[in-house]
Design an enzyme around this catalytic site. Sequence first.
Site, PDB file in Angstrom:
ATOM      1  N   ASP A 184       1.601   3.985   2.982  1.00 59.93           N
ATOM      2  CA  ASP A 184       0.641   4.912   2.105  1.00 59.93           C
ATOM      3  C   ASP A 184       1.348   6.081   1.342  1.00 59.93           C
ATOM      4  OD1 ASP A 184      -1.921   5.528   1.439  1.00 59.93           O
ATOM      5  OD2 ASP A 184      -2.696   6.175   3.326  1.00 59.93           O
ATOM      6  N   ASP A 185       1.650   6.948   1.873  1.00 56.20           N
ATOM      7  CA  ASP A 185       2.135   8.170   1.238  1.00 56.20           C
ATOM      8  C   ASP A 185       3.291   8.678   2.230  1.00 56.20           C
ATOM      9  OD1 ASP A 185      -0.030   8.894  -0.852  1.00 56.20           O
ATOM     10  OD2 ASP A 185      -1.050   8.677   1.017  1.00 56.20           O
ATOM     11  N   HIS A 195      -9.349   0.765  -1.942  1.00 53.50           N
ATOM     12  CA  HIS A 195      -9.436   1.460  -0.432  1.00 53.50           C
ATOM     13  C   HIS A 195     -10.684   1.356  -0.133  1.00 53.50           C
ATOM     14  CE1 HIS A 195      -5.463   3.068  -1.502  1.00 53.50           C
ATOM     15  NE2 HIS A 195      -5.527   4.111  -0.471  1.00 53.50           N
ATOM     16  N   HIS A 239       1.396   4.718  -2.148  1.00 52.87           N
ATOM     17  CA  HIS A 239       1.002   5.848  -3.468  1.00 52.87           C
ATOM     18  C   HIS A 239       2.327   6.214  -3.873  1.00 52.87           C
ATOM     19  CE1 HIS A 239      -3.486   5.279  -2.350  1.00 52.87           C
ATOM     20  NE2 HIS A 239      -2.895   5.254  -1.499  1.00 52.87           N
ATOM     21  N   GLU A 284     -11.387   3.639   5.566  1.00 44.52           N
ATOM     22  CA  GLU A 284     -10.294   4.423   5.930  1.00 44.52           C
ATOM     23  C   GLU A 284     -10.915   5.396   6.836  1.00 44.52           C
ATOM     24  OE1 GLU A 284      -8.206   6.522   3.063  1.00 44.52           O
ATOM     25  OE2 GLU A 284      -6.684   7.226   4.542  1.00 44.52           O
ATOM     26  N   HIS A 315       0.742  -1.331   0.019  1.00 39.49           N
ATOM     27  CA  HIS A 315       0.133   0.200   0.060  1.00 39.49           C
ATOM     28  C   HIS A 315       0.816   1.202   0.086  1.00 39.49           C
ATOM     29  CE1 HIS A 315      -3.843   2.110   1.828  1.00 39.49           C
ATOM     30  NE2 HIS A 315      -3.249   2.851   0.957  1.00 39.49           N
TER      31      HIS A 315
END
Length: 332
Positions: free
Chosen positions: A272-273, A191, A14, A194, A12
């Site tokens: 994630d980011d 997703h 991005h 969340e 996961h």
Amino acid sequence: MDHRALPKAELHLHVEGALEPELAFALARRNGLTLPWADPAELLRLYQFRDLQSFLDLYYQVMGVLRTGADFFDLARAYLDRAAGDGVRHAELFFDPQAHWSRGVAPREVVAGLTDALDDARQRHGLSGGLILCFLRDLGPGAAAEIWGAVQPLVGDLLGVGLDSAEVGPIEAFAPVFAQARQRGLRLVAHAGEEAPPHDIWQALDSLGVERVDHGLRALEDDALVERLVRDQVPLTVCPLSNVRLQAVAALERHPLAAMLARGLAVTVNSDDPAYFGGYIGDNFEAASAALGLSDEAVLRLCRHSLEAAFVSPQRRAELLAELTAVASSDG
Ligand code: HPA
Ligand code: ZN
């Protein structure tokens, strides 16, 4: 136990969320663009988010500096080098082609740069990986069908499709495009849960037919859903630092990761980011282990789950699981 030495998969991530402020400014210069902030430090000071949407607003703005295949190559290469240092042996990169196409950047450019970076990481680090094209949920199923049509010549370069961005609109509306992706042999993730309620997770499983759920935090509110996820061992790609930064959980000490493990869910840890949320996958393992007092056995289990949930061949999976066992036993 040194968790950075443990072989793991990142599932996961991005890739646009790995765009560090310094690189964003360098790419802006290279592309003759002007960012509205004085320098990387000023941009970094804005990284305080109330929720998912407040993050997304800045995320889409900063990624505007990505224009060429070379930009995507440099971005992914920087991420993959960091990930390799954290023990990542396999990485599945999400990317948002709709966000680039709307700026005139063709999916072909994006995919070429990212594919070259994955080839480079395979050669330099022995790291395997693939690309997962994410549809933007907030733009709706019509826009998803449009980008899906545009990427038909590139389907052979993809591992799967996913769904991200703001959790608005009915998730089940994406069932037709997900069905088409499945028919083309792609793997499916989305997703869900969340910020939005468990309903979306049910629909991701039953209408979209996803094989993994990204985040899935709110599954814990629904016992029948937890039972289903445990029964089918559906992997959940959890991102602890992201959940704190976007205020989905109040503090890392109160993150449900340990409870999810205890209930038998196939949870994994991911970043994630990472450029926005204060850390890469190694930092997520480090911070979550410390805040939740995870045992060595729990950390090992998280790594094993990631290798079991990765979209790899049976041979590659066996190789990675054997590596994990070897490292874990040599670590005492
Ligand atoms: N959620 C939804 N969309 C996203 C995220 C996220 O955490 N990161 C990048 N796009
Ligand atoms: Zn995400």
